[in-house]
Design an enzyme around this catalytic site. Structure first.
Site, mmCIF file in Angstrom:
data_model
loop_
_atom_site.group_PDB
_atom_site.id
_atom_site.type_symbol
_atom_site.label_atom_id
_atom_site.label_comp_id
_atom_site.label_asym_id
_atom_site.label_seq_id
_atom_site.Cartn_x
_atom_site.Cartn_y
_atom_site.Cartn_z
ATOM 1 N N ASP A 52 0.721 27.783 30.143
ATOM 2 C CA ASP A 52 1.493 28.836 29.989
ATOM 3 C C ASP A 52 2.704 28.779 30.383
ATOM 4 O OD1 ASP A 52 -1.053 29.520 29.400
ATOM 5 O OD2 ASP A 52 -0.970 31.472 30.532
ATOM 6 N N GLN A 68 2.604 27.100 34.375
ATOM 7 C CA GLN A 68 1.363 26.691 34.861
ATOM 8 C C GLN A 68 0.997 25.067 34.686
ATOM 9 O OE1 GLN A 68 -1.566 29.347 35.445
ATOM 10 N NE2 GLN A 68 0.166 29.920 36.105
ATOM 11 N N TRP A 76 -6.620 20.833 32.742
ATOM 12 C CA TRP A 76 -6.643 21.920 33.417
ATOM 13 C C TRP A 76 -7.472 22.049 34.828
ATOM 14 C CZ3 TRP A 76 -9.695 26.380 34.301
ATOM 15 C CH2 TRP A 76 -9.089 27.342 34.769
ATOM 16 N N ARG A 176 -5.789 39.945 34.187
ATOM 17 C CA ARG A 176 -4.741 38.732 34.476
ATOM 18 C C ARG A 176 -3.474 39.090 33.571
ATOM 19 N NH1 ARG A 176 -9.128 36.145 32.363
ATOM 20 N NH2 ARG A 176 -8.855 35.095 30.377
ATOM 21 N N ASP A 177 -2.368 38.423 33.919
ATOM 22 C CA ASP A 177 -1.152 38.209 33.203
ATOM 23 C C ASP A 177 -0.142 39.512 33.201
ATOM 24 O OD1 ASP A 177 -2.552 35.628 32.891
ATOM 25 O OD2 ASP A 177 -3.235 36.228 30.677
ATOM 26 N N GLU A 232 -4.984 38.231 26.888
ATOM 27 C CA GLU A 232 -4.197 37.242 27.652
ATOM 28 C C GLU A 232 -2.673 37.650 27.396
ATOM 29 O OE1 GLU A 232 -6.637 33.855 29.254
ATOM 30 O OE2 GLU A 232 -6.128 33.286 27.079
#
Ligand code: NAG
Ligand code: NAG
Ligand code: NAG
Ligand code: NAG
Ligand code: NAG
Length: 587
Positions: A52, A68, A76, A176-177, A232
């Site tokens: 991201d 990220q 990841w 999140r986010d 998200e």
């Protein structure tokens, strides 16, 4: 005195020429055969995994992008960090040290996505999701160590983190986010965090704060929608209804609001246009919009976890999105990297008020080299024309078609409601509609490999609508590579134009392993990743094609070779333009 000045000028000139040679050499080596899929002008770190985009902003005239980043490899890893780069023009990027790593109890298991808010005293502050000791998702703050440093190289995390812990009734892995925060009429800050309930209700949970540090959950979320799963990377921002200009703060009249969410269940970014009820502190989508998988998408290809920011210098909103690979993880490990960012796009509300438009930022023009221009060429049925004179692996192509004989278009099959499905039938298997016509990019010499970006026009089956025609835009990767292990899914979308009054236009950015297309002046975007085996370097070709039974006019075509931007090349002197004629950099 004069003599000294003169020799100084000569010296700097020499140095300048030397540096330019150095850059050209590096450009040439940039695309060695071992790394045919690295890009020339799309943002990526020198190696390893990126996902991201985080906290894009402009601060003291410097653009920042965080991302990220897994410093340990090309896959990841939950213990992800905030990579950081800076730029004067959004095109050439200087790498900075990661802004922060997991280091506190509140983020020891990962520093996940978040956003920047620039406070009224002009201090940028980051809100981000930390994965804490218990592997719960919590919201943290990070602040610059030295706000007089325009590159904001160092960030620190106050020990009062986390600012916000997982609320009651929400699973610790579904929170999140945080977005960029905004000030309400009452002078209090607001921020939303993406979430979902156990029964798949997607949520934009709203928090309020007087001091940016102590946050209280509002009784109602800003917005929610049943059966959508986890939301998200929400993004919530105003757009002007009077044109593409201005709009930053949330308190201007003459605005609409946009809520974008990234649905983890489909891995796509969907947006709705609506209004923000300041009294109730809720967002209400306009009639016809539902915040679920039926909403319009920012991009109908590979594009996820996107984020915008307002550029208050050039008065525009800019969109970044993560463009994932379409290759198996073993290939990513072998090439040592994974993930790109889309080329930065300007994003604004169409005058209809019903859709967003996107366009590559104008700074891309600083990369333009040799150019080809065509006017009024006829593209006969079942024919193609090669575009000679541009670097087919690294190009910017803008083509406008005019379709006559619309009466000869076939009526669309009533069951053909899913554009991606129609596109997946391929260009030759179904003879229907006008076209397909469009661009054939990254085509190998023998045409064994090629990626097709094209249109088909049908007569509408629905006599109730006032649109007589249906325009379909496709990006077909099915023959993009001899390597059968890649994901070669074909993408498609309907495009809201009337071909009896409007031309059909296509802008495509080609960059080795990414093909980013803008249909209808930015109404429909489709981004794809391709990994040709043959269509590499000199062996890649570019065509305009028409596989339909009626001829189509190419009203105009402009294509440019694009030079490589300087992207995170540590050894390179930043921001040097070899060509004075389009110098955007003032030193
Ligand atoms: C982790 O969970 C334990 C048990 O539920 C709790 O006592 C502790 O406070 C939590 N730690 C953090 C950092 O939230
Ligand atoms: C803060 O940044 C400015 C500008 O880069 C620099 O001149 C100054 O030395 C820095 N201060 C500290 C304490 O590092
Ligand atoms: C979105 O919501 C609308 C209204 O509830 C529903 O009709 C539609 O089927 C939903 N679409 C998706 C893809 O969930
Ligand atoms: C990224 O791409 C890989 C390979 O196509 C795919 O398996 C994975 O699901 C994708 N992830 C996201 C988040 O798009
Ligand atoms: C549209 O499709 C329906 C079948 O769903 C058919 O009955 C009708 O004739 C079609 N309309 C046109 C204009 O072709």
């Amino acid at each position: 005195m004069a003599k000294i000045i003169f020799s100084n000028i000569v010296l700097s000139l020499l140095l300048f020429l030397l540096l330019c040679n150095f850059i050209i050499d590096l450009e040439a080596s940039n695309h060695d055969l071992n790394q045919p899929y690295r890009t020339g002008y799309h943002f990526q770190p020198p190696k390893n995994w990126m996902n991201d985009p985080n906290g894009p902003m402009i601060y003291k005239g410097i653009y920042h992008i965080f991302y990220q980043y897994n410093p340990y490899g090309a896959v990841w890893d939950e213990r992800i960090v905030w990579g950081h780069s800076t730029s004067l023009d959004l095109v050439n990027w200087t790498p900075q040290p990661p802004a922060f790593n997991p280091s506190q109890p509140s983020d020891i298991n990962g520093c996940w996505s978040g956003s920047v808010t620039i406070l009224p005293n002009n201090t940028p502050v980051i809100l981000y999701t930390g994965i804490d000791q218990n592997k719960s998702q919590v919201q943290n703050v990070a602040v610059p160590v030295n706000i007089t440093d325009p590159f904001l190289k160092e960030w620190s995390k106050p020990t009062l983190n986390p600012l916000i812990t997982t609320p009651n009734g929400i699973k610790p892995d579904r929170f999140r986010d945080p977005t960029t925060a905004w000030l309400g009429h009452d002078g209090e800050w607001r921020v939303i965090v993406g979430s979902s309930t156990d029964d798949r209700r997607g949520l934009a949970i709203l928090y309020k704060s007087k001091d940016f540090l102590k946050w209280t959950q509002s009784v109602k979320p800003l917005h929610y929608q049943d059966l959508t799963g986890m939301w998200e990377c929400p993004d919530f921002f105003p757009v002007s209804i009077t044109g593409s200009e201005v709009v930053d703060t949330s308190l201007v009249s003459e605005v609409k609001y946009v809520l974008k969410v990234s649905l983890i269940e489909t891995l796509h970014d969907y947006y709705t246009i609506g209004s923000y009820d300041y009294e109730k502190d809720v967002y209400v989508p306009d009639l016809g919009f539902v915040q679920n998988g039926s909403a319009p998408r920012l991009d109908y290809g590979k594009f996820y976890a996107s984020k915008t920011f307002f550029d208050d210098v050039k008065k525009r909103r800019i969109l970044w999105g993560w463009v994932n690979e379409s290759s198996p993880a073993k290939d990513d490990i072998e090439k040592g990297w994974s993930g790109l960012q889309s080329f930065p796009r300007k994003i604004w509300l169409d005058e209809s008020g019903k859709e967003l438009l996107q366009w590559p930022i104008e700074e891309i023009e600083t990369l333009r080299g040799s150019q080809v221009n065509w006017h009024n060429r006829v593209l006969k049925a079942e024919s193609s024309l090669q575009v000679h004179g541009v670097t087919a692996t690294q190009a910017d192509v803008d083509v406008t078609f005019k379709v006559k004989d619309l009466e000869k278009a076939d009526v669309i099959e009533p069951s053909w409601t899913d554009p991606q499905k129609i596109c997946s039938q391929g260009v030759s298997s179904v003879k229907s509609g006008l076209g397909p016509f469009g661009l054939m990019v990254l085509a190998s010499n023998d045409m064994e490999e090629s990626t097709l970006v094209y249109f088909r026009i049908f007569k509408s089956n629905d006599t109730n609508t006032n649109t007589k025609y249906v325009v379909l835009m496709c990006s077909d990767q099915s023959r993009s590579s001899l390597n059968e292990e890649n994901d070669k899914a074909t993408f498609g979308a309907f495009m809201a134009i009337d071909p009896s009054h409007q031309t059909v236009s296509l802008r495509t950015l080609i960059d080795h392993s990414i093909v980013e297309s803008y249909g209808g002046g930015g109404k429909v975007c489709i981004t794809s990743r391709v990994y040709p085996k043959l269509a590499i370097g000199e062996n890649a070709n570019l065509f305009v094609f028409n596989k339909g039974t009626q001829s189509v006019d190419v009203l105009s075509l402009s294509a440019w070779s694009l030079k490589s931007a300087q992207i995170n090349e540590e050894s390179m002197p930043p921001f040097i333009e070899c060509d004075d004629s389009h110098s955007v950099i003032q030193s």
